[in-house]
Design a protein around this motif. Structure first.
Motif, PDB file in Angstrom:
ATOM      1  N   ASN A 196       0.821  -1.209   0.000  1.00 40.00           N
ATOM      2  CA  ASN A 196       0.000   0.000   0.000  1.00 40.00           C
ATOM      3  C   ASN A 196       0.860   1.267   0.000  1.00 40.00           C
ATOM      4  N   ASN A 197       1.986   1.203  -0.709  1.00 33.29           N
ATOM      5  CA  ASN A 197       2.944   2.315  -0.783  1.00 33.29           C
ATOM      6  C   ASN A 197       3.514   2.673   0.590  1.00 33.29           C
ATOM      7  N   GLY A 198       3.555   1.679   1.483  1.00 31.56           N
ATOM      8  CA  GLY A 198       4.072   1.908   2.832  1.00 31.56           C
ATOM      9  C   GLY A 198       3.084   2.544   3.774  1.00 31.56           C
ATOM     10  N   GLN A 199       1.850   2.738   3.328  1.00 30.47           N
ATOM     11  CA  GLN A 199       0.836   3.437   4.126  1.00 30.47           C
ATOM     12  C   GLN A 199      -0.154   2.440   4.722  1.00 30.47           C
ATOM     13  N   SER A 200       0.336   1.625   5.594  1.00 31.72           N
ATOM     14  CA  SER A 200      -0.496   0.630   6.254  1.00 31.72           C
ATOM     15  C   SER A 200      -0.105   0.573   7.724  1.00 31.72           C
ATOM     16  N   CYS A 201      -1.109   0.591   8.588  1.00 30.52           N
ATOM     17  CA  CYS A 201      -0.813   0.528  10.021  1.00 30.52           C
ATOM     18  C   CYS A 201      -0.167  -0.793  10.392  1.00 30.52           C
TER      19      CYS A 201
ATOM     20  N   ALA B 118      10.133  -0.540  -8.516  1.00 36.88           N
ATOM     21  CA  ALA B 118       9.755   0.443  -9.533  1.00 36.88           C
ATOM     22  C   ALA B 118       8.743   1.414  -8.946  1.00 36.88           C
ATOM     23  N   VAL B 119       9.078   2.686  -8.923  1.00 42.76           N
ATOM     24  CA  VAL B 119       8.207   3.745  -8.415  1.00 42.76           C
ATOM     25  C   VAL B 119       7.603   4.476  -9.607  1.00 42.76           C
ATOM     26  N   GLY B 120       6.269   4.628  -9.612  1.00 48.07           N
ATOM     27  CA  GLY B 120       5.676   5.320 -10.753  1.00 48.07           C
ATOM     28  C   GLY B 120       4.172   5.291 -10.754  1.00 48.07           C
ATOM     29  N   ASP B 121       3.604   5.410 -11.937  1.00 53.46           N
ATOM     30  CA  ASP B 121       2.163   5.494 -12.150  1.00 53.46           C
ATOM     31  C   ASP B 121       1.479   4.255 -11.569  1.00 53.46           C
ATOM     32  N   PRO B 122       0.606   4.418 -10.586  1.00 53.49           N
ATOM     33  CA  PRO B 122      -0.006   3.241  -9.953  1.00 53.49           C
ATOM     34  C   PRO B 122      -0.975   2.486 -10.861  1.00 53.49           C
TER      35      PRO B 122
ATOM     36  N   LEU C 242      -0.162   1.472 -13.813  1.00 55.61           N
ATOM     37  CA  LEU C 242       0.645   0.576 -14.639  1.00 55.61           C
ATOM     38  C   LEU C 242       0.970  -0.707 -13.886  1.00 55.61           C
ATOM     39  N   SER C 243       0.872  -1.834 -14.575  1.00 53.95           N
ATOM     40  CA  SER C 243       1.137  -3.126 -13.922  1.00 53.95           C
ATOM     41  C   SER C 243       2.599  -3.275 -13.530  1.00 53.95           C
ATOM     42  N   SER C 244       3.487  -2.502 -14.145  1.00 52.98           N
ATOM     43  CA  SER C 244       4.921  -2.594 -13.847  1.00 52.98           C
ATOM     44  C   SER C 244       5.313  -1.837 -12.583  1.00 52.98           C
ATOM     45  N   THR C 245       4.390  -1.082 -12.002  1.00 55.85           N
ATOM     46  CA  THR C 245       4.694  -0.255 -10.831  1.00 55.85           C
ATOM     47  C   THR C 245       4.602  -1.064  -9.541  1.00 55.85           C
ATOM     48  N   ASP C 246       5.626  -0.954  -8.715  1.00 54.92           N
ATOM     49  CA  ASP C 246       5.612  -1.585  -7.387  1.00 54.92           C
ATOM     50  C   ASP C 246       5.126  -0.624  -6.308  1.00 54.92           C
ATOM     51  N   VAL C 247       5.528   0.637  -6.414  1.00 56.85           N
ATOM     52  CA  VAL C 247       5.214   1.633  -5.392  1.00 56.85           C
ATOM     53  C   VAL C 247       4.677   2.888  -6.081  1.00 56.85           C
TER      54      VAL C 247
ATOM     55  N   GLU D 262      10.916   7.830  -2.582  1.00 51.03           N
ATOM     56  CA  GLU D 262      11.660   6.603  -2.849  1.00 51.03           C
ATOM     57  C   GLU D 262      11.596   5.622  -1.674  1.00 51.03           C
ATOM     58  N   PRO D 263      11.501   4.327  -1.937  1.00 54.26           N
ATOM     59  CA  PRO D 263      11.678   3.335  -0.878  1.00 54.26           C
ATOM     60  C   PRO D 263      13.022   3.557  -0.186  1.00 54.26           C
ATOM     61  N   THR D 264      12.992   3.610   1.134  1.00 59.73           N
ATOM     62  CA  THR D 264      14.134   4.096   1.905  1.00 59.73           C
ATOM     63  C   THR D 264      14.466   3.128   3.036  1.00 59.73           C
ATOM     64  N   VAL D 265      15.746   2.916   3.259  1.00 60.13           N
ATOM     65  CA  VAL D 265      16.215   2.123   4.405  1.00 60.13           C
ATOM     66  C   VAL D 265      17.187   2.981   5.198  1.00 60.13           C
ATOM     67  N   LEU D 266      16.920   3.109   6.497  1.00 55.85           N
ATOM     68  CA  LEU D 266      17.783   3.859   7.410  1.00 55.85           C
ATOM     69  C   LEU D 266      18.382   2.923   8.446  1.00 55.85           C
TER      70      LEU D 266
END
Length: 464
Positions: A263-268, A296-300, A302-307, A350-354
């Motif tokens: 859900n694009n990282g937007q999940s409790c 892959a970040v982009g147009d939601p 599109l089937s090729s989009t992950d985020v 962007e998907p991010t790791v800290l």
């Protein structure tokens, strides 16, 4: 705040709506009260027929409502289709199981005799008009997992949905109407958050359920407490994802990517804090970071989009503020940490790791509602448990281990409403869902969820 559909992939306002005025809200309340008086007397078979009809209509509408959800809040289209299918499945589950879940309960014969009765039972009755204050992140599922059990129990519903998903909100009201539910059984209220208190204080409203932020939960609980009305709250989460040495590391790392960016990282219930034993930390960190960086970040659409994009501009700003605060205080970025330059329009991140995250950083205690993961190294089982519990939230948790002793320890000591071993958190109509600590109280789904908005009545017959 405007009630409008704003496409988060482009920032374009697609549709706007006028909020309901006081007279329209009054009509909705009157219709709900009238509907409950009649609907409460229906039987389970009639309610199940209506709910199954709604499920069938939803299945027919799957593609259209999926596209609506994607354009309103940005989730990838494939995820939106899955959400619609899951909702239909939950409707059918409650249609099939509600009668047995709410069956009368009978005490032991010896206890009945001891009470002086000839017979006795506990009987479940619907409470009345239930106000649901729902969020935008799962705009169909969050509502259905309330509505399906509430309607099967004989209650009626008023939906105050998030103001950025009005088309989905209106669709839900129309869906139950098309399925044949009597007028007033389920209604969408297009109102602002400032009008919720007035509706909740109305004596015709029996109880409320809210899924959303901690401040929203406190506000609703405060009003409901003042009115002595029942509430169920599902609030934020900062779920731990613990990886121990016995885990299948390639599988754990691959699943971790999905668990963080669903859900694009937007999940409790998305995994947010990745707590990894030092013996396997380096391998996990390398695999996990590579997986996050490769999305892959982009147009939601599109089937090729992950985020896809974050749902609102404010939401992206909140995520950026958490990351920037961490970086200023010494955190290290393994990947991401910025707006993708190839996406100049919309609210992408962007998907991010800290890593190197410390207690002075806000992200150590606050929920990151976007595709941002924090990575922690721990040296022992005790440290893993302590780190997992080091949060004001307690919604769900994930643990990867094949050690039975460790499993028993996590079951005993993790402070969470759910513990998922060797997999990622998911909700299912058969399993209770909810949190502890500041993640809220009460349960949705399963028999626990359908009974939350029922009055339990003791029926006692004196000895003849």
């Amino acid at each position: 705040m405007p009630i409008a559909t704003v496409n988060p992939a482009t920032g374009e306002t697609l549709r706007t709506y006028e909020a309901l005025g006081p007279e329209a809200v009054e009509r909705c309340l009157a219709d709900a009260e009238a509907a409950f008086r009649a609907y409460r007397t229906t039987g389970f078979a009639e309610r199940a027929e209506l709910l199954n009809r709604a499920a069938a209509l939803l299945e027919e509408d799957q593609e259209d409502i999926a596209r609506t959800m994607t354009t309103e809040m940005g989730k990838p289209l494939v995820a939106a289709r899955a959400e619609a299918a899951k909702c239909a499945k939950a409707m059918r589950w409650y249609a099939a199981n509600a009668e047995s879940l709410l069956a009368d309960e009978y005490p032991a014969d010896s206890d009945v005799r001891d009470s002086g009765a000839s017979k006795a039972r506990a009987h479940y009755r619907p409470m009345g008009v239930i106000l649901a204050v729902m969020p935008w992140n799962f705009p169909l599922w969050q509502v259905v997992r309330f509505a399906a059990p509430a309607l099967m129990a004989g209650n009626v519903g008023l939906l105050k949905h998030a103001s950025n998903v009005p088309q989905t909100a209106l669709y839900l009201g129309e869906l139950f109407h098309r399925a044949g539910y009597p007028r007033g059984c389920f209604q969408t209220l297009l109102i602002g958050s400032g009008d919720v208190e007035t509706v909740l204080r109305d004596p015709r409203v029996a109880a409320a359920t809210l899924t959303g932020s901690e401040p929203a939960g406190r506000a609703v609980a405060s009003v409901a407490g003042d009115e002595v009305k029942k509430t169920v709250l599902e609030l934020g989460g900062s779920d731990p994802y613990v990886v121990m040495p016995s885990a299948d590391i390639p599988k754990a790392a691959k699943t971790a990517v999905t668990a963080r960016v669903q859900n694009n990282g937007q999940s409790c219930i998305a995994a947010k804090r990745f707590i990894v034993h030092t013996d396997v930390y380096d391998e996990f960190a390398e695999r996990f970071t590579a997986g996050m960086a490769g999305l892959a970040v982009g147009d939601p659409l599109l089937s090729s989009t992950d985020v896809g994009p974050l749902a609102t501009e404010q939401g992206r700003g909140d995520v950026e503020a958490l990351v920037d605060d961490a970086l200023r205080k010494g955190a290290t970025v393994l990947c991401g940490g910025r707006r993708p330059p190839e996406q100049p329009r919309g609210w992408f991140y962007e998907p991010t790791v800290l890593t190197d995250v410390g207690p002075a950083m806000r992200i150590d205690q606050e929920e990151a509602f976007g595709p941002v993961a924090t990575l922690y190294r721990v040296a022992s089982l005790d440290e893993a448990v302590d780190r997992a519990n080091h949060t004001p939230f307690g919604l769900s948790s994930n643990v990867w281990t094949r050690d039975d002793t460790e499993i028993a320890r996590f079951v005993r000591d993790l402070q969470a409403g759910g513990i998922f071993f060797n997999g990622m958190t998911a909700s299912h109509p058969a399993f209770p869902f909810g949190g502890v600590k500041r993640s809220g109280y009460g349960r949705e789904l399963s028999g626990h969820g359908i009974r939350e908005f029922c009055n339990v009545t003791t029926v006692w017959h004196g000895a003849e």
